[in-house]
Design a protein around this motif. Structure first.
Motif, PDB file in Angstrom:
ATOM      1  N   ILE A  63       0.856  -1.188   0.000  1.00  8.29           N
ATOM      2  CA  ILE A  63       0.000   0.000   0.000  1.00  8.29           C
ATOM      3  C   ILE A  63       0.891   1.236   0.000  1.00  8.29           C
ATOM      4  CG2 ILE A  63      -1.742   1.274   1.267  1.00  8.29           C
ATOM      5  CD1 ILE A  63      -2.671  -1.423   2.451  1.00  8.29           C
ATOM      6  N   LYS A  64       0.751   2.049  -1.010  1.00  9.60           N
ATOM      7  CA  LYS A  64       1.571   3.262  -1.178  1.00  9.60           C
ATOM      8  C   LYS A  64       3.055   2.945  -1.002  1.00  9.60           C
ATOM      9  CE  LYS A  64      -2.019   6.307   0.641  1.00  9.60           C
ATOM     10  NZ  LYS A  64      -2.443   6.916   1.895  1.00  9.60           N
ATOM     11  N   GLU A 318      -5.512   2.297   2.581  1.00  6.64           N
ATOM     12  CA  GLU A 318      -5.186   2.941   1.301  1.00  6.64           C
ATOM     13  C   GLU A 318      -5.640   4.401   1.278  1.00  6.64           C
ATOM     14  OE1 GLU A 318      -3.665   2.569  -2.537  1.00  6.64           O
ATOM     15  OE2 GLU A 318      -4.367   0.666  -1.681  1.00  6.64           O
TER      16      GLU A 318
END
Lengths: 372, 316
Positions: A63-64, A318
């Motif tokens: 995530i990221k 997210e």
């Protein structure tokens, strides 16, 4: 002296290897369900499903750009152990979200602890009460027991035209609660409940009870109880020649139910369950294959739910502006996501607005989905 | 209504026979040793596990005729569980005899936990399907319905009970047991080897418990490591109801408790016009127990024991 030192350093090594600290920018999420004891099969399947999703996510870069570390802990289906686990997650500031617990009785006391430390929580337990206790830190993607009791009542009154029911429950919060929900909906559908019978959760002999149920001559018997009581009851019911339609809740949705009753006697029994079968959609089939490849075994009963819950949690992370508990919590209730089990969006209580429920029938020694 | 009554009577007899068989183990041990053997419920649980182990072992080795396999497995479970009982008495209870009644009782509680946990760890905690030894088929007669399994249980239990009665009252070994339960000191003065009598009791009691366990598992179709706890407590109640220490008392108590439970379930709602539901069954059953004890503190067939004789018996 020497020996003590060796032992000590060995212990230190063991300790160090068991609590490997996550890297600074890793996202740590907790999960808890019974992974030992009688309900381990159910609990472990949820943990496996969630693990599978996080693995998949990490393969695509996390995530990221941050890797997700999933940390499952065993609550042994024991409320006392559950509160300990909750405290452990709360005390570890790296943990920014928890998926758990599986049992309503374990979840209830733990809710307080999670809410105290502002922990975003995705709950797989199904007792309706859980979402009405005023905690703002929880959401529940899975259908609650209101839906679980309502579906079979609607089915037998409308589709099968059966109007005379007897209720049996084991006097537990779950059993009595769900039998009550069934009764409300059954009567709404024009049916009549001619008797309600309480048993003990540990009972194994229902013969006397069944003989008196026979006097009511019902065409439906709804039983709110656990295993193996559901199986024992149906077995004894068929032995006494009571041919009424038998309906039970999700706990009975296991192969053990059919083996313990015997395939012939189990034939035609109805059971509600929150999840669709693994061969009902291409996505689920794919999930099943990947589960097989990752763990070397077919997905267990709640694996797809574990996967979907992980999707919900990941979606909130997210969207979070800051990667901490407050950031995730701010997004948790507003999250909308297309999961493996269908779309998820939450109402003001944190309940999924479109949570599905499925009705199964035992046919030729297997559970088969009844298409609505 | 008569059909209904008859039907319920059959259920009461079947479950009562099982209670009675387990109660015999409690009562015999108490009679000879003044010890409440809390591990007794676990012998009941071990019965079906040992049976399954031996039965599937025989099948695995090629097996004989299925009936013969069953019979061998049943006899073997009696012997194995019986010998385990003897060993437990020898190593966990006998060394504690000199230390009053509390120490052996705690040892028995510990033994119960050990046995239950051992089975849970080795075989797993989940309930396991137990195939019926006699194929279950309904027999309809007099408006009631009986299954072959119920008939089998009743026949086997009565056979075992009659056998035990003949054994205790008519054989030399039986005389040992009766003498030892009268008075240890006098019997040993008369040349009776009291320890042998104790071992004998610890062979027969657990063996009967194992038989009850096999009947029970075969009746309900499952076995699990915790199955001995609740039913052990109930059988213990039955033993007290009949008069603990008395062999016919245990049998009577078993059947009586079965009848109270079944008729409590069957007739409470009818007699109270629906106000008292079936969930009050246990309240009713134990209220009856208390009532009986209020009027007959030693149980229905128990001998009234004065403090003096208790002391003499305790004084091994």
């Amino acid at each position: 002296m020497n020996r003590t030192r060796v032992l000590l350093s060995a212990a230190a090594l063991l300790f160090a290897s068991s609590v490997m600290p996550a890297m600074a920018d890793d996202i740590v999420l907790g999960g808890s369900a019974p992974m030992s004891g009688a309900q381990a099969e159910f609990g472990q399947s949820q943990i496996d499903g969630a693990q599978l999703y996080f693995d998949q996510l990490n393969e695509k870069g996390g995530i990221k750009g941050n890797k997700v570390v999933f940390r499952p802990l065993d609550d042994r289906a024991d409320p006392r152990q559950g509160t300990l686990v909750a405290q452990q997650f709360c005390d570890d500031s790296a943990v920014i979200g928890v998926i758990g617990h599986m049992n309503s009785g374990v979840t209830m006391p733990a809710l307080d602890i999670y809410s105290e430390c502002g922990m975003p929580q995705v709950v797989p337990a199904t007792n309706p009460e859980l979402m009405r206790m005023g905690f703002k830190t929880v959401v529940r993607p899975v259908a609650n027991d209101f839906i679980q009791g309502a579906l079979p009542a609607k089915y037998v009154t409308e589709k099968l035209g059966l109007k005379n029911a007897v209720l049996v429950h084991d006097k537990t919060v779950f059993g009595q609660g769900i039998a009550g929900v069934f009764q409300d909906n059954f009567e709404k559908g024009g049916g009549k409940v001619s008797g309600t019978f309480g048993t003990n959760p540990e009972d194994v002999d229902f013969s006397a009870l069944i003989a008196s149920i026979k006097l009511e001559n019902p065409d439906v018997v709804y039983m709110g109880a656990g295993m193996p009581q559901l199986a024992l009851f149906l077995k004894q019911m068929r032995e006494q020649g009571l041919k009424a339609q038998f309906i039970g809740p999700d706990i009975g949705f296991t192969v053990d139910f059919i083996t313990q009753v015997g395939a012939a006697s189990a034939e035609g029994a109805l059971m509600t369950f929150q999840l669709p079968p693994y061969d009902s959609s291409p996505e689920l089939k794919d999930f099943s294959d990947r589960h097989q490849a990752r763990f070397g075994r077919a997905p267990g009963p709640y694996a797809s739910l574990g996967f979907a819950n992980a999707q919900v949690m990941a979606a909130a992370v997210e969207k979070a502006e800051t990667l901490d508990r407050e950031g995730v919590l701010a997004q948790l209730h507003g999250v909308t996501v297309e999961t493996l089990l269908g779309p998820v969006a939450f109402d003001e209580n944190g309940e999924n607005t479109t949570a599905p429920m499925y009705l199964y029938i035992v046919k030729d020694g297997k559970f088969e989905l009844i298409k609505q | 209504m008569f059909d209904y009554f008859l039907q319920q009577l059959i259920f009461a007899l079947a479950i009562g026979a099982i209670y009675g068989l387990i109660a015999l183990g409690y009562t015999m041990v108490y009679g000879v040793m003044r010890l409440i053997n809390f591990a007794h419920g676990e012998f009941f649980m071990l019965g079906p596990y040992v049976y399954t182990f031996i039965f599937s072992g025989l099948i695995g080795l090629g097996g004989l005729a299925p009936v013969l396999d069953s019979v061998i497995a049943i006899v073997a479970s009696f012997v194995i569980v019986g010998l385990l009982g003897v060993a437990i008495e020898r190593f966990a209870y006998r060394p504690l005899r000199a230390y009053g009644r509390l120490a052996p009782m705690l040892s028995a509680l510990g033994m119960s936990i050990v046995l239950q946990s051992a089975v849970r760890v080795t075989v797993g905690p989940q309930p396991v399907h137990f195939p019926a030894i006699v194929p279950s088929a309904p027999i309809e007669s007099l408006g009631g319905m009986v299954t072959t399994v119920q008939v089998g249980i009743l026949a086997a239990a009565v056979l075992l009970m009659v056998g035990l009665t003949l054994f205790v009252n008519g054989t030399r070994l039986g005389i040992w047991i009766r003498a030892a339960s009268e008075s240890w000191t006098t019997s040993s003065l008369l040349g009776i080897r009291v320890n042998r009598a104790v071992s004998l009791v610890f062979f027969i009691g657990p063996g009967l418990g194992a038989m009850a366990g096999i009947m029970y598992a075969s009746y309900y179709g499952i076995m699990q490591p915790t199955m001995g706890s609740v039913i052990g407590l109930k059988a213990f109640t039955a033993a007290i109801l009949g008069g603990i220490g008395s062999i016919p008392g245990a049998m009577l108590g078993g059947f009586l408790l079965g009848a109270i439970e079944v008729f409590g379930t069957a007739f409470l709602p009818i007699l109270s016009f629906g106000y008292i539901g079936t969930e009050y069954r246990d309240v009713f059953a134990f209220a009856v127990l208390i009532l009986v004890l209020l009027f007959k503190p030693a149980g229905l067939l128990g001998e009234t024991v004065s403090e003096e004789t208790t002391v003499a018996k305790k004084d091994y």
